[in-house]
Design a protein around this motif. Structure first.
Motif, PDB file in Angstrom:
ATOM      1  N   GLY A 113       5.442  -9.532 -15.719  1.00  0.00           N
ATOM      2  CA  GLY A 113       5.144  -8.180 -15.243  1.00  0.00           C
ATOM      3  C   GLY A 113       6.334  -7.375 -14.777  1.00  0.00           C
ATOM      4  N   VAL A 114       7.068  -7.904 -13.784  1.00  0.00           N
ATOM      5  CA  VAL A 114       8.198  -7.166 -13.223  1.00  0.00           C
ATOM      6  C   VAL A 114       9.272  -6.937 -14.287  1.00  0.00           C
ATOM      7  CG1 VAL A 114      10.117  -7.310 -11.600  1.00  0.00           C
ATOM      8  CG2 VAL A 114       7.808  -7.886 -10.842  1.00  0.00           C
ATOM      9  N   LEU A 115       9.547  -7.963 -15.094  1.00  0.00           N
ATOM     10  CA  LEU A 115      10.571  -7.827 -16.133  1.00  0.00           C
ATOM     11  C   LEU A 115      10.193  -6.744 -17.135  1.00  0.00           C
ATOM     12  CD1 LEU A 115      11.457 -11.558 -16.830  1.00  0.00           C
ATOM     13  CD2 LEU A 115      12.672  -9.921 -15.396  1.00  0.00           C
ATOM     14  N   TYR A 116       8.921  -6.674 -17.497  1.00  0.00           N
ATOM     15  CA  TYR A 116       8.473  -5.647 -18.444  1.00  0.00           C
ATOM     16  C   TYR A 116       8.615  -4.251 -17.843  1.00  0.00           C
ATOM     17  CZ  TYR A 116       5.441  -2.746 -21.319  1.00  0.00           C
ATOM     18  OH  TYR A 116       4.953  -1.731 -22.104  1.00  0.00           O
ATOM     19  N   LEU A 117       8.208  -4.093 -16.596  1.00  0.00           N
ATOM     20  CA  LEU A 117       8.319  -2.787 -15.954  1.00  0.00           C
ATOM     21  C   LEU A 117       9.775  -2.350 -15.843  1.00  0.00           C
ATOM     22  CD1 LEU A 117       5.631  -3.074 -13.110  1.00  0.00           C
ATOM     23  CD2 LEU A 117       5.423  -1.925 -15.324  1.00  0.00           C
ATOM     24  N   ILE A 168       0.835  -1.201   0.000  1.00  0.00           N
ATOM     25  CA  ILE A 168       0.000   0.000   0.000  1.00  0.00           C
ATOM     26  C   ILE A 168       0.870   1.252   0.000  1.00  0.00           C
ATOM     27  CG2 ILE A 168      -1.572   1.397   1.400  1.00  0.00           C
ATOM     28  CD1 ILE A 168      -3.024  -1.161   2.159  1.00  0.00           C
ATOM     29  N   ARG A 169       1.828   1.294   0.916  1.00  0.00           N
ATOM     30  CA  ARG A 169       2.698   2.465   0.988  1.00  0.00           C
ATOM     31  C   ARG A 169       3.586   2.565  -0.246  1.00  0.00           C
ATOM     32  NH1 ARG A 169       7.546   4.511   2.353  1.00  0.00           N
ATOM     33  NH2 ARG A 169       7.559   6.471   3.518  1.00  0.00           N
ATOM     34  N   GLN A 170       4.155   1.431  -0.660  1.00  0.00           N
ATOM     35  CA  GLN A 170       5.059   1.441  -1.812  1.00  0.00           C
ATOM     36  C   GLN A 170       4.334   1.856  -3.093  1.00  0.00           C
ATOM     37  OE1 GLN A 170       7.503  -2.082  -2.245  1.00  0.00           O
ATOM     38  NE2 GLN A 170       7.715  -1.784  -4.442  1.00  0.00           N
ATOM     39  N   GLY A 171       3.073   1.462  -3.226  1.00  0.00           N
ATOM     40  CA  GLY A 171       2.344   1.743  -4.455  1.00  0.00           C
ATOM     41  C   GLY A 171       1.664   3.089  -4.503  1.00  0.00           C
ATOM     42  N   PHE A 172       1.253   3.605  -3.342  1.00  0.00           N
ATOM     43  CA  PHE A 172       0.428   4.812  -3.351  1.00  0.00           C
ATOM     44  C   PHE A 172       1.103   6.056  -2.773  1.00  0.00           C
ATOM     45  CE2 PHE A 172      -2.728   1.459  -3.700  1.00  0.00           C
ATOM     46  CZ  PHE A 172      -3.603   1.981  -4.643  1.00  0.00           C
ATOM     47  N   THR A 190       5.995   1.808  -9.187  1.00  0.00           N
ATOM     48  CA  THR A 190       5.272   1.109 -10.241  1.00  0.00           C
ATOM     49  C   THR A 190       5.108  -0.365  -9.906  1.00  0.00           C
ATOM     50  OG1 THR A 190       6.174   2.642 -11.896  1.00  0.00           O
ATOM     51  CG2 THR A 190       5.224   0.603 -12.719  1.00  0.00           C
ATOM     52  N   MET A 191       6.175  -0.994  -9.401  1.00  0.00           N
ATOM     53  CA  MET A 191       6.094  -2.396  -9.009  1.00  0.00           C
ATOM     54  C   MET A 191       5.178  -2.575  -7.796  1.00  0.00           C
ATOM     55  SD  MET A 191       9.881  -4.088  -9.640  1.00  0.00           S
ATOM     56  CE  MET A 191      10.694  -3.097  -8.373  1.00  0.00           C
ATOM     57  N   GLY A 192       5.264  -1.645  -6.846  1.00  0.00           N
ATOM     58  CA  GLY A 192       4.405  -1.723  -5.670  1.00  0.00           C
ATOM     59  C   GLY A 192       2.938  -1.681  -6.050  1.00  0.00           C
TER      60      GLY A 192
END
Length: 253
Positions: free
Chosen positions: A156-160, A61-65, A173-175
């Motif tokens: 997903g992670v590799l693309y990002l 939550i914190r990492q993503g927002f 972005t990963m979060g």
């Protein structure tokens, strides 16, 4: 399901999420991947997918927002997240109808690919002008695999990582990817009657070692080389992937 409350099983769950939290604290990712892999190798994929939900949601939550880059992240990757959201439901819908050993084997293959790319430090080409259609396309594949296996790392992670984002933007972005994937997976598992009150309780308990592990990992990050640790991490993932595949073949036969 009573076996989850066995002392050795609870110890394994605590250990798996403690290690996963430490890894996430050091390199910014890895909590659901390593915890799910350890649990799948012992108590099963369905249970593991349910147990990783709350630790993954709460820690992201914190990492993503709240990384300060939310507008930038959403403007660039909204189609990726939207495609992931819709296809997680599709992938999860197949779980009751597919041999779980095959899904466990698929998770093992994903871990091996992820580990091999990490060990070789293979660079993923940037999508460039194709990003407008690749984002929803990769997001859709990622969502399907997340729904089937609970893992969001391939592709997903590799693309990002291929987008050439600044470090802080990439972490956020990963979060957000992990948050969207795991929250949607929780809803999909509930819809397919694969998420029980008992598993949610274990998932809530698992958040405690996850959080403690993250704090330990953040402290360790200041004392060791991140590159060295990543080599150990990916080597461990490689071995674990092979173990899960072998175990799946034995159970399948």
């Amino acid at each position: 399901m009573n076996t989850i409350w066995a002392t050795d099983t609870l110890f394994l769950i605590i250990f798996a999420f403690l290690i996963g939290g430490i890894v996430k604290g050091i390199i910014g990712t890895g909590l659901p991947t390593i915890a799910l892999a350890l649990i799948t190798a012992t108590i099963g994929l369905k249970e593991g997918m349910a147990i990783i939900l709350l630790p993954s949601i709460l820690t992201n939550i914190r990492q993503g927002f709240f990384g300060g880059e939310l507008k930038i992240v959403m403007k660039r990757s909204w189609s990726f997240y939207l495609a992931t959201f819709f296809t997680v439901w599709i992938g999860a819908a197949f779980i009751p109808h597919v041999n779980i050993s095959l899904l466990s084997g698929l998770l093992g293959i994903i871990l091996i690919i992820y580990a091999a790319i990490g060990i070789l430090a293979a660079g993923i080409p940037q999508p460039g002008a194709a990003e407008w259609w690749m984002s929803p396309f990769i997001g859709a594949i990622n969502g399907m695999l997340t729904g089937l296996t609970g893992s969001s790392v391939i592709p997903g992670v590799l693309y990002l990582q291929s987008l050439g984002l600044q470090r802080d933007t990439l972490i956020q972005t990963m979060g957000l990817l992990f948050f969207v994937s795991t929250t949607t997976l929780a809803l999909a598992l509930q819809k397919n009657h694969l998420l029980t009150t008992e598993l949610l309780l274990v998932s809530a308990i698992a958040f405690i070692p996850s959080f403690l592990g993250m704090q330990i990992g953040i402290s360790i990050r200041k004392r060791i080389s991140e590159n060295l640790f990543r080599q150990f991490f990916f080597s461990f993932m490689l071995l674990l992937g092979f173990y899960i595949i072998c175990r799946s073949l034995i159970l399948f036969t």
